[in-house]
Design a protein around this motif. Structure first.
Motif, PDB file in Angstrom:
ATOM      1  N   LEU A 309       0.847  -1.190   0.000  1.00  0.00           N
ATOM      2  CA  LEU A 309       0.000   0.000   0.000  1.00  0.00           C
ATOM      3  C   LEU A 309       0.887   1.246   0.000  1.00  0.00           C
ATOM      4  O   LEU A 309       1.998   1.231   0.550  1.00  0.00           O
ATOM      5  N   LEU A 310       0.394   2.321  -0.598  1.00  0.00           N
ATOM      6  CA  LEU A 310       1.101   3.599  -0.501  1.00  0.00           C
ATOM      7  C   LEU A 310       0.902   4.206   0.880  1.00  0.00           C
ATOM      8  O   LEU A 310       1.765   4.906   1.401  1.00  0.00           O
ATOM      9  N   ASP A 311      -0.268   3.941   1.454  1.00  0.00           N
ATOM     10  CA  ASP A 311      -0.611   4.426   2.786  1.00  0.00           C
ATOM     11  C   ASP A 311      -1.605   3.419   3.356  1.00  0.00           C
ATOM     12  O   ASP A 311      -2.494   2.951   2.633  1.00  0.00           O
ATOM     13  N   GLU A 312      -1.491   3.082   4.618  1.00  0.00           N
ATOM     14  CA  GLU A 312      -2.339   2.025   5.183  1.00  0.00           C
ATOM     15  C   GLU A 312      -3.814   2.392   5.200  1.00  0.00           C
ATOM     16  O   GLU A 312      -4.674   1.517   5.360  1.00  0.00           O
ATOM     17  N   HIS A 313      -4.134   3.671   5.045  1.00  0.00           N
ATOM     18  CA  HIS A 313      -5.527   4.112   5.079  1.00  0.00           C
ATOM     19  C   HIS A 313      -6.089   4.447   3.693  1.00  0.00           C
ATOM     20  O   HIS A 313      -7.233   4.895   3.588  1.00  0.00           O
TER      21      HIS A 313
END
Length: 409
Positions: A309-313
């Protein structure tokens, strides 16, 4: 003033109205005024002509959901908006058939899309609809099936003696003179989600169609939640209880498209499941299908792709290699830039881009406004000939806002 739905249906339930409707070809907006005048000149009443043309328009629009069956069906505008696509209704019916259910009550049947699919599998169907006009349409739509009966009644009070399966499509819109408005609270649906749970408590096979935006915390325990996407458009989440719930599946994403069906499932509850690593924008960027995102299965897809993921959210995945998957759309990463309007405007000018496709997640930037800013003062923006297109993905990586130049695969 627009006519009420009953005024648009009643004139069609006559021999003159039905024959006139059947005589019309596909609806064409550019010919509607001319056809209206011709039908009135032929002696048909203004009310009948209005009803016939409205129905012809709805039938043509309904072909996207019902295919050729739409040509012999009756519709209301509100009913068509909420009606299940026939390809999806067939999936619902298969659940009941495979579970050995013999008699299904379709509570809140609407225009009877699901009843049609159930009846076509030789399942006895009791289709219940509280709105009188919609019930009349459902009756016409189910004429070819002697094993289907329409009951004009409140779905919460109709007797269920001898019924071993229940399907529900609660009304999630309210209709007023200004049109229809969506309702978001499951307890404000008609019937409410608590009524669905009370039916499941009886042990019957129960399925219910809910809006795809249903929060995970609202999904009852003890059911399977299956989000369905048709051609990339997330249409519903269906909740399945008892014998129509598949063993070992808590949540699923079903994708239906020209290439067939693909499904991703998980036995874990919504707060469980695998965790995917987080990493940089590199190689290929993947945009998961909306059903995958709604079902909380983005991390599962990331691991399938051997990516991160680029960001977990945020639901963007990157992987070093291109992997074929039905669950996400792939883009080749070309360049990663800090999000800076002045620098991006210079980048657009230097590269001679005339068209920008802007995607975004995890940022409040409005693509339309940014496009105007980046092309401000440009004389080439909007040219039809010799267009040079770029695709930008706006997102966050940690605390940093970035613009990623990508190329669709």
């Amino acid at each position: 003033m627009a006519q009420a739905p009953q005024d648009q249906i009643a004139p069609l339930l006559t021999s003159e109205g039905w024959e006139l409707l059947a005589s019309l070809g596909p609806y064409r907006e550019d010919k509607s005024f001319e056809l209206n005048a011709a039908l009135r000149k032929a002696g048909h009443s203004p009310a009948l002509v209005s009803a016939v043309l409205t129905q012809s328009r709805l039938r043509t629009k309904a072909e996207l959901k019902f295919g050729e069956f739409a040509r012999s069906m009756l519709f209301t505008q509100a009913g068509l908006e909420q009606a299940t696509r026939l390809t999806v209704a067939a999936r619902h019916a298969e659940r009941f058939a495979q579970a050995g259910v013999r008699h299904v009550a379709d509570l809140g049947c609407g225009l009877a899309a699901d009843s049609l699919a159930l009846a076509s599998m030789d399942i006895t169907v009791t289709a219940v609809e509280m709105d009188e006009t919609t019930a009349a349409c459902a009756t016409v739509n189910l004429i070819p099936f002697p094993n289907a009966t329409v009951v004009h009644s409140d779905a919460t009070t109709v007797p269920l003696d001898g019924v071993d399966g229940v399907w529900l499509d609660p009304a999630r819109r309210v209709t007023s003179t200004s049109g229809t408005k969506r309702i978001w609270d499951p307890e404000a649906f008609s019937p409410p989600l608590s009524f669905v749970e009370s039916l499941a408590a009886t042990g019957r096979a129960v399925g219910v169609k809910m809006g795809p935006g249903m929060p995970h915390e609202s999904v009852p325990a003890g059911c399977e939640a299956q989000w369905v996407s048709v051609g990339g458009d997330v249409t519903e989440v269906a909740l399945w209880f008892n014998s129509v719930r598949r063993p070992g599946i808590r949540r699923a994403a079903l994708l239906l498209g020209p290439q067939g069906a693909a499904e991703l499932t998980s036995a874990e509850d919504f707060d469980g499941g695998p965790a995917a690593p987080v990493g940089p924008a590199e190689g290929y960027l993947y945009e998961p299908d909306g059903a995958v995102i709604r079902a909380g299965l983005v991390a599962d897809v990331a691991l399938q792709l051997r990516g991160h993921l680029l960001d977990e959210h945020i639901a963007y995945i990157c992987a070093p290699e291109l992997v074929d998957t039905p669950f996400a759309r792939a883009y080749k990463v070309l360049e990663v830039m800090p999000y800076n309007v002045k620098a991006l405007k210079a980048w657009v000018k230097e590269n001679g881009f005339t068209v920008l496709d802007i995607k975004k997640r995890g940022t409040s930037v409005t693509p339309e406004e940014l496009r105007k800013q980046l092309f401000a003062g440009s004389k080439v923006a909007g040219k039809k000939a010799g267009q040079k297109t770029a695709t930008l993905v706006l997102t966050r990586i940690g605390e940093d806002r970035v613009a990623i130049s990508v190329e669709p695969v």
